[in-house]
Write a protein that holds these residues in place. Structure first.
Motif, PDB file in Angstrom:
ATOM      1  N   HIS A 176     -41.492  30.343  50.161  1.00 17.38           N
ATOM      2  CA  HIS A 176     -41.029  30.010  48.806  1.00 17.38           C
ATOM      3  C   HIS A 176     -42.163  29.576  47.881  1.00 17.38           C
ATOM      4  O   HIS A 176     -42.010  28.639  47.092  1.00 17.38           O
ATOM      5  N   ASP A 177     -43.278  30.308  47.947  1.00 14.78           N
ATOM      6  CA  ASP A 177     -44.399  29.968  47.070  1.00 14.78           C
ATOM      7  C   ASP A 177     -44.515  30.906  45.877  1.00 14.78           C
ATOM      8  O   ASP A 177     -45.463  30.823  45.092  1.00 14.78           O
ATOM      9  N   GLY A 178     -43.551  31.815  45.737  1.00 13.77           N
ATOM     10  CA  GLY A 178     -43.569  32.743  44.611  1.00 13.77           C
ATOM     11  C   GLY A 178     -44.477  33.934  44.812  1.00 13.77           C
ATOM     12  O   GLY A 178     -44.581  34.786  43.927  1.00 13.77           O
ATOM     13  N   PRO A 220     -38.408  34.901  40.223  1.00  8.44           N
ATOM     14  CA  PRO A 220     -38.401  34.549  41.645  1.00  8.44           C
ATOM     15  C   PRO A 220     -37.062  34.889  42.289  1.00  8.44           C
ATOM     16  O   PRO A 220     -36.028  34.919  41.626  1.00  8.44           O
ATOM     17  N   HIS A 274     -44.808  32.905  35.700  1.00  4.81           N
ATOM     18  CA  HIS A 274     -45.079  32.550  37.101  1.00  4.81           C
ATOM     19  C   HIS A 274     -45.981  31.312  37.165  1.00  4.81           C
ATOM     20  O   HIS A 274     -45.695  30.356  37.912  1.00  4.81           O
ATOM     21  N   TYR A 286     -45.001  27.865  38.948  1.00  5.52           N
ATOM     22  CA  TYR A 286     -45.645  27.568  40.232  1.00  5.52           C
ATOM     23  C   TYR A 286     -47.017  26.913  40.108  1.00  5.52           C
ATOM     24  O   TYR A 286     -47.575  26.456  41.114  1.00  5.52           O
ATOM     25  N   GLU A 321     -53.159  28.836  41.290  1.00  5.82           N
ATOM     26  CA  GLU A 321     -53.890  28.603  42.540  1.00  5.82           C
ATOM     27  C   GLU A 321     -55.376  28.908  42.343  1.00  5.82           C
ATOM     28  O   GLU A 321     -55.740  30.005  41.927  1.00  5.82           O
ATOM     29  N   THR A 369     -53.380  24.394  44.360  1.00  4.57           N
ATOM     30  CA  THR A 369     -52.540  24.649  43.200  1.00  4.57           C
ATOM     31  C   THR A 369     -52.843  23.642  42.105  1.00  4.57           C
ATOM     32  O   THR A 369     -52.800  22.426  42.327  1.00  4.57           O
ATOM     33  N   GLN A 393     -45.838  21.926  38.736  1.00  2.00           N
ATOM     34  CA  GLN A 393     -44.959  22.855  39.434  1.00  2.00           C
ATOM     35  C   GLN A 393     -43.512  22.441  39.213  1.00  2.00           C
ATOM     36  O   GLN A 393     -43.184  21.249  39.184  1.00  2.00           O
ATOM     37  N   PRO A 446     -38.195  26.395  41.499  1.00  3.45           N
ATOM     38  CA  PRO A 446     -37.798  27.706  40.971  1.00  3.45           C
ATOM     39  C   PRO A 446     -36.300  27.983  41.036  1.00  3.45           C
ATOM     40  O   PRO A 446     -35.842  28.969  40.450  1.00  3.45           O
TER      41      PRO A 446
END
Length: 257
Positions: A146-148, A162, A193, A197, A200, A205, A209, A212
C-alpha cells in the motif's frame, strides 16, 4: 476482462493510466474467457494462431492496446495468455515466484515482453508483489504494501487513482480528467500521487502523507496544490497557472459535491 470505472465508462487515456485490483471473480472469469476464445485457427501456412480479437477478449483492451504500442507480437501475447491461464488454473498465482520459476525460457521471455521489461526476469530476486504483478495483464495489479507504487518484476510503476481510493474520489477524478490527453493526465497523476504519498528521495519519503483510502485526504491534497499554485504564480510558465487552476478548481468542486 476489461478494466471498468465505478460509474460511466472511462476514456482510453484514463484506462491506460489506471490499474485495478483483481476482484474475487477475476481469475475464474479469465479462465472462462480463455476457454471460450483461445481455440486456435489455421492460417494460410497451415500453422495454428490465435487472432488479435480473441487476445483482446482474453487479456483485455488495456493489455492489447499497450502491447500494440510496444510492438509485442501476437504470438508472444498468445503465449503470455497461456501462461496466465496455467497460473490461474493450477493455483500458481498463490505462490507467483515459485510458479514463475517453473516456466521455460521462452515462456518467461513472453512474460518479460508483455510487461515491457528491459532485463530478463530473475525469479529468485522478485518480491511477492513483483512476482504477482507479472502474472496479471496490464490494467490490473496489486499493491501489497500500500505504498502507491506497483512492483512489476524488478520495475516500479505508478498508476492513479490508488486502488484503495474511495469510489467517490475515483468518480471525481475521471470526471475531471475526461477528454485529457495522456501526457497532460500523467502530469496531474504525478502531482496528485506526490500530494498523497509524499516524494521518495534516496529511499526516504519527504513531505506530508495522507491516508489514500479517505476522501478527506484528496480534498486536503487539492487544497494544498491550489495554495501552492497561488504562492508560486509568478514563477510559472505562461499558461500553466490558468491551466492548473482550472483543473484543480474543477476537481475541488467535484470533491465538495
Amino acid at each position: 476482462m476489461d478494466v471498468r470505472n465505478v460509474g460511466a465508462p472511462i476514456t482510453t487515456s484514463q484506462r491506460l493510466g489506471y490499474r485495478e485490483t483483481p476482484d474475487s471473480g477475476f481469475y475464474a472469469a479469465y479462465q472462462a474467457a480463455f476457454a471460450a476464445q483461445s481455440t486456435p485457427t489455421q492460417n494460410s501456412s497451415g500453422s495454428s494462431e490465435t487472432n488479435s480479437r480473441s487476445l483482446a477478449d482474453i487479456l483485455g483492451s488495456t493489455h492489447s492496446e499497450l502491447a500494440a504500442r510496444r510492438g509485442v507480437s501476437t504470438e508472444n501475447q498468445a503465449l503470455y495468455a497461456e501462461v496466465l491461464n496455467k497460473a490461474y488454473s493450477s493455483g500458481g498465482i498463490e505462490n507467483a515466484r515459485a510458479f514463475l520459476g517453473t516456466l521455460s525460457a521462452k515462456e518467461l521471455d513472453a512474460v518479460r515482453q508483455n510487461h515491457c521489461l528491459a532485463e530478463r526476469i530473475d525469479t529468485g530476486s522478485l518480491s511477492d508483489e513483483g512476482a504477482q504483478n507479472l502474472l496479471l495483464p496490464e490494467g490490473y495489479s496489486v499493491d501489497l504494501n500500500h505504498d502507491g507504487i506497483d512492483e512489476v518484476g524488478a520495475a516500479r510503476t505508478m498508476s492513479f487513482p490508488p486502488k484503495d481510493a474511495p469510489d467517490a474520489f475515483k468518480e471525481a477524478w475521471f470526471q475531471a480528467t475526461a477528454g485529457m490527453g495522456m501526457g497532460e493526465m500523467m502530469t496531474y497523476q504525478l502531482s496528485m500521487h506526490i500530494a498523497i504519498y509524499g516524494l521518495e528521495v534516496d529511499g526516504k519519503t519527504m513531505g506530508t502523507q495522507y491516508p489514500p483510502d479517505k476522501i478527506d485526504s484528496y480534498r486536503q491534497a487539492v487544497d494544498n496544490l491550489l495554495a501552492t499554485l497561488e504562492a508560486n504564480k509568478g514563477q510559472l510558465a505562461d499558461g500553466q497557472y490558468e491551466r492548473d487552476k482550472t483543473f484543480y478548481s474543477k476537481l475541488q468542486s467535484l470533491l465538495a459535491a
